[in-house]
Enzyme design. Sequence first.
Site, short mmCIF file in Angstrom:
data_model
loop_
_atom_site.label_atom_id
_atom_site.label_comp_id
_atom_site.label_asym_id
_atom_site.label_seq_id
_atom_site.Cartn_x
_atom_site.Cartn_y
_atom_site.Cartn_z
N ASN A 216 49.60 35.63 47.95
CA ASN A 216 49.11 36.37 49.12
C ASN A 216 48.34 35.52 50.13
OD1 ASN A 216 47.01 36.08 47.30
ND2 ASN A 216 46.13 38.08 47.70
N GLU B 23 45.86 48.67 40.25
CA GLU B 23 46.00 47.83 41.46
C GLU B 23 47.42 47.99 41.99
OE1 GLU B 23 46.16 43.49 41.05
OE2 GLU B 23 44.77 43.35 42.72
N LYS C 266 49.99 24.25 41.62
CA LYS C 266 51.26 24.95 41.51
C LYS C 266 51.16 26.26 42.28
CE LYS C 266 52.85 27.91 38.66
NZ LYS C 266 53.48 28.75 39.69
N GLY D 1 45.44 34.99 40.31
CA GLY D 1 46.62 35.80 40.05
C GLY D 1 46.24 37.08 39.31
N SER D 2 47.18 37.62 38.59
CA SER D 2 46.98 38.94 37.96
C SER D 2 46.21 38.83 36.64
CB SER D 2 48.34 39.58 37.71
OG SER D 2 49.06 38.78 36.79
N VAL D 3 45.71 39.95 36.18
CA VAL D 3 44.97 39.99 34.91
C VAL D 3 45.87 39.58 33.74
CG1 VAL D 3 43.74 41.49 33.28
CG2 VAL D 3 43.25 41.63 35.73
N PRO D 4 47.09 40.12 33.60
CA PRO D 4 47.91 39.72 32.45
C PRO D 4 48.16 38.21 32.40
CG PRO D 4 48.89 41.62 33.55
CD PRO D 4 47.75 41.18 34.41
N THR D 5 48.44 37.60 33.56
CA THR D 5 48.66 36.14 33.55
C THR D 5 47.34 35.42 33.27
OG1 THR D 5 50.37 36.48 35.22
CG2 THR D 5 49.70 34.22 34.83
N GLU E 276 40.38 33.98 38.92
CA GLU E 276 40.23 34.87 40.09
C GLU E 276 41.34 35.90 39.98
OE1 GLU E 276 37.90 34.92 42.23
OE2 GLU E 276 36.98 32.95 42.23
N1 LIG Z 1 40.57 37.24 42.68
C1 LIG Z 1 41.21 36.52 43.58
O1 LIG Z 1 40.66 35.65 44.23
C2 LIG Z 1 42.68 36.79 43.84
C3 LIG Z 1 43.25 36.29 45.01
C4 LIG Z 1 44.60 36.54 45.24
C5 LIG Z 1 45.36 37.29 44.35
N2 LIG Z 1 44.78 37.77 43.23
C6 LIG Z 1 45.56 38.59 42.28
O2 LIG Z 1 46.85 38.02 42.08
C7 LIG Z 1 47.78 39.05 41.77
C8 LIG Z 1 49.01 38.87 42.64
O3 LIG Z 1 49.48 37.58 42.55
P1 LIG Z 1 50.76 37.18 41.69
O4 LIG Z 1 51.71 38.32 41.64
O5 LIG Z 1 51.23 35.87 42.20
O6 LIG Z 1 50.11 36.98 40.25
P2 LIG Z 1 50.79 36.40 38.92
O7 LIG Z 1 49.77 36.49 37.87
O8 LIG Z 1 52.11 37.00 38.69
O9 LIG Z 1 51.09 34.86 39.28
C9 LIG Z 1 50.07 33.98 39.72
C10 LIG Z 1 50.48 32.55 39.43
O10 LIG Z 1 50.56 32.34 38.03
C11 LIG Z 1 51.79 31.71 37.69
N3 LIG Z 1 52.11 32.12 36.32
C12 LIG Z 1 52.76 33.23 35.92
N4 LIG Z 1 52.81 33.26 34.57
C13 LIG Z 1 52.19 32.15 34.11
C14 LIG Z 1 51.91 31.62 32.81
N5 LIG Z 1 52.30 32.26 31.71
N6 LIG Z 1 51.25 30.46 32.73
C15 LIG Z 1 50.84 29.80 33.83
N7 LIG Z 1 51.08 30.24 35.09
C16 LIG Z 1 51.74 31.41 35.23
C17 LIG Z 1 52.73 32.22 38.76
O11 LIG Z 1 53.88 31.42 38.86
C18 LIG Z 1 51.85 32.16 39.98
O12 LIG Z 1 51.77 30.86 40.50
C19 LIG Z 1 47.07 40.35 42.03
O13 LIG Z 1 46.67 40.91 40.82
C20 LIG Z 1 45.86 39.94 42.84
O14 LIG Z 1 44.78 40.80 42.77
C21 LIG Z 1 43.46 37.52 42.95
N1 LIG Z 2 40.29 36.29 51.99
C1 LIG Z 2 40.37 36.02 50.59
C2 LIG Z 2 41.04 37.07 49.80
C3 LIG Z 2 41.44 36.54 48.49
C4 LIG Z 2 42.09 37.60 47.67
O1 LIG Z 2 43.27 37.97 47.70
#
Ligand SMILES: NC(=O)c1ccc[n+]([C@@H]2O[C@H](COP(=O)([O-])OP(=O)(O)OC[C@H]3O[C@@H](n4cnc5c(N)ncnc54)[C@H](O)[C@@H]3O)[C@@H](O)[C@H]2O)c1
Ligand SMILES: NCCCC=O
Length: 494
Positions: free
Chosen positions: A157, A391, A180, A232-236, A254
């Site tokens: 994002n 979410e 990455k 990224g996401s909570v599960p990852t 994060e």
């Molecule tokens: N808190 C924050 O600052 C913040 C900022 C932006 C997005 N997010 C969160 O990110 C999520 C959306 O992003 P997304 O769909 O890219 O998330 P995602 O967890 O699917 O992927 C994030 C990253 O992790 C990598 N990845 C996936 N599986 C992995 C594994 N097993 N081991 C290592 N790396 C792996 C992906 O290729 C990608 O680069 C939302 O939940 C959003 O709230 C959080």
């Molecule tokens: N402007 C920063 C927002 C980060 C979360 O997605």
Amino acid sequence: MSTGSFTVSQALNYRGGKRVQPADGSGTEEAYEPATGRVIATFQCSGEKEVDLAVQSAKAAFKIWRKKSGMERSRILLEAARIIRERRDEIATVETINNGKSIFEAQLDIDISWQCLEYYAGLAGSMAGEHVQLPGGSFGYTIREPLGVCVGIGAWNYPFQIASWKSAPALACGNAMIFKPSPFTPVSVLLLAEIYTEAGAPPGLFNVVQGGAATGQFLCQHRDVAKVSFTGSVPTGKKIMELSSQGIKPVTLELGGKSPLIIFSDCDMENAVKGAMMANFLTQGEVCCNGTRVFVQREILDKFTEEVVKQTQKIKIGDPLLEDTRMGPLINRPHLQRVLGFIEQAKKQGAKVLCGGDLYVPGDPKLKDGYYMKPCVLGNCKDDMTCVKEEIFGPVMSVLPFDTEAEVLERANDTTFGLAAGVFTRDIQRAHRVVAELQAGVCYVNNYNVSPVELPFGGYKMSGFGRENGRVTIEYYSQLKTVCVEMGDVESVF
Ligand SMILES: NC(=O)c1ccc[n+]([C@@H]2O[C@H](COP(=O)([O-])OP(=O)(O)OC[C@H]3O[C@@H](n4cnc5c(N)ncnc54)[C@H](O)[C@@H]3O)[C@@H](O)[C@H]2O)c1
Ligand SMILES: NCCCC=O
């Protein structure tokens, strides 16, 4: 550059100070332009060998970089910030093409990125330990040292901004980094890598590997990686923490959120409506800290809802490269379908669609295969509905009435997430009292979703731990060495 014309032919990995094709691969991926649905890049996901080469390259650069003084690092970061600023519009254009966010927003993201580099450049020269006097003239001191090769793994994002938020403090502290990006947005981080090199960073200081989960796992498991910072996401996030724990590697996580925004009846209504729009519709609602549970005090519920719906209907959706567009397409078709699915489910559970929530087809024929939808406001929401609990990561605001401060605090905190929260009120005592009770890492009073780089950003509860931005992030990219100096003789107990 116009929508529908950009393709990437250059290599998308970066190692040893230049773009390279990966040495091995585990499958190919395609990256899209969400505005048109066109493929703009095809690339190989990096395999174990390529990850290892990136780590070796970073290790070599780390040996040079760690010896530099803070001021020397600062100069290079400042020069990189200057170049980003100079190339702001070009970088923002690439970001918009690959992510779909409006160019107006992408330009702001790039501004926050160079500000982040400037901020950590400012801190680099003054990183220091402390001196402690001990009995008999002996003394101790501490040295703040880098960790080594750090890994950054990003979401799609805020591709350029996430890479900047991770690399700036990492490099300022004397580390090297391998980044990455998400396979959905592989393009703009290469510009950052080239800029670091142009600014004078040693080759290998900032490397890029492309790929998805498998590549990410190779990075987390590599024995020479000292730290993983993940967005990224909570599960990852759970998987990253698990993998990193095998090597006792510190992690910054994060993660996602489902943040509350509380609007009291004594608020400045115009600002509260603007705040709710900012809390829900930036980057098509694909923002981790969005305040998607909008709690509105019952006395002003009708007036607030009417106004927020009016403003939401006015959002200009369309070609994200046009200056007056304020909402572009979502990241890809599966995500668009997922978001629309949440709205269908909300309707079935009794929520009322007050506006939007369906597909949007722009008039321009070149945009017909893009992933657009109309931003949605849901009324008649209840705390136990899926749209209020999970979410969605799309432009969907849930409006929930409340009566008392105690009640709304209870409901606002009733979530496993804890990234952000907001409150709109003219009562200063109440604002601080409410903030003190909110279980969230970032709280906004009478505003929402502003990101000054001077302020730490990060979550409570399942939204993660560690922080980005602000002075405190130095702690997450460095370690403390204690030196104990004896000025007398050894008094042995033996
Ligand atoms: N808190 C924050 O600052 C913040 C900022 C932006 C997005 N997010 C969160 O990110 C999520 C959306 O992003 P997304 O769909 O890219 O998330 P995602 O967890 O699917 O992927 C994030 C990253 O992790 C990598 N990845 C996936 N599986 C992995 C594994 N097993 N081991 C290592 N790396 C792996 C992906 O290729 C990608 O680069 C939302 O939940 C959003 O709230 C959080
Ligand atoms: N402007 C920063 C927002 C980060 C979360 O997605």
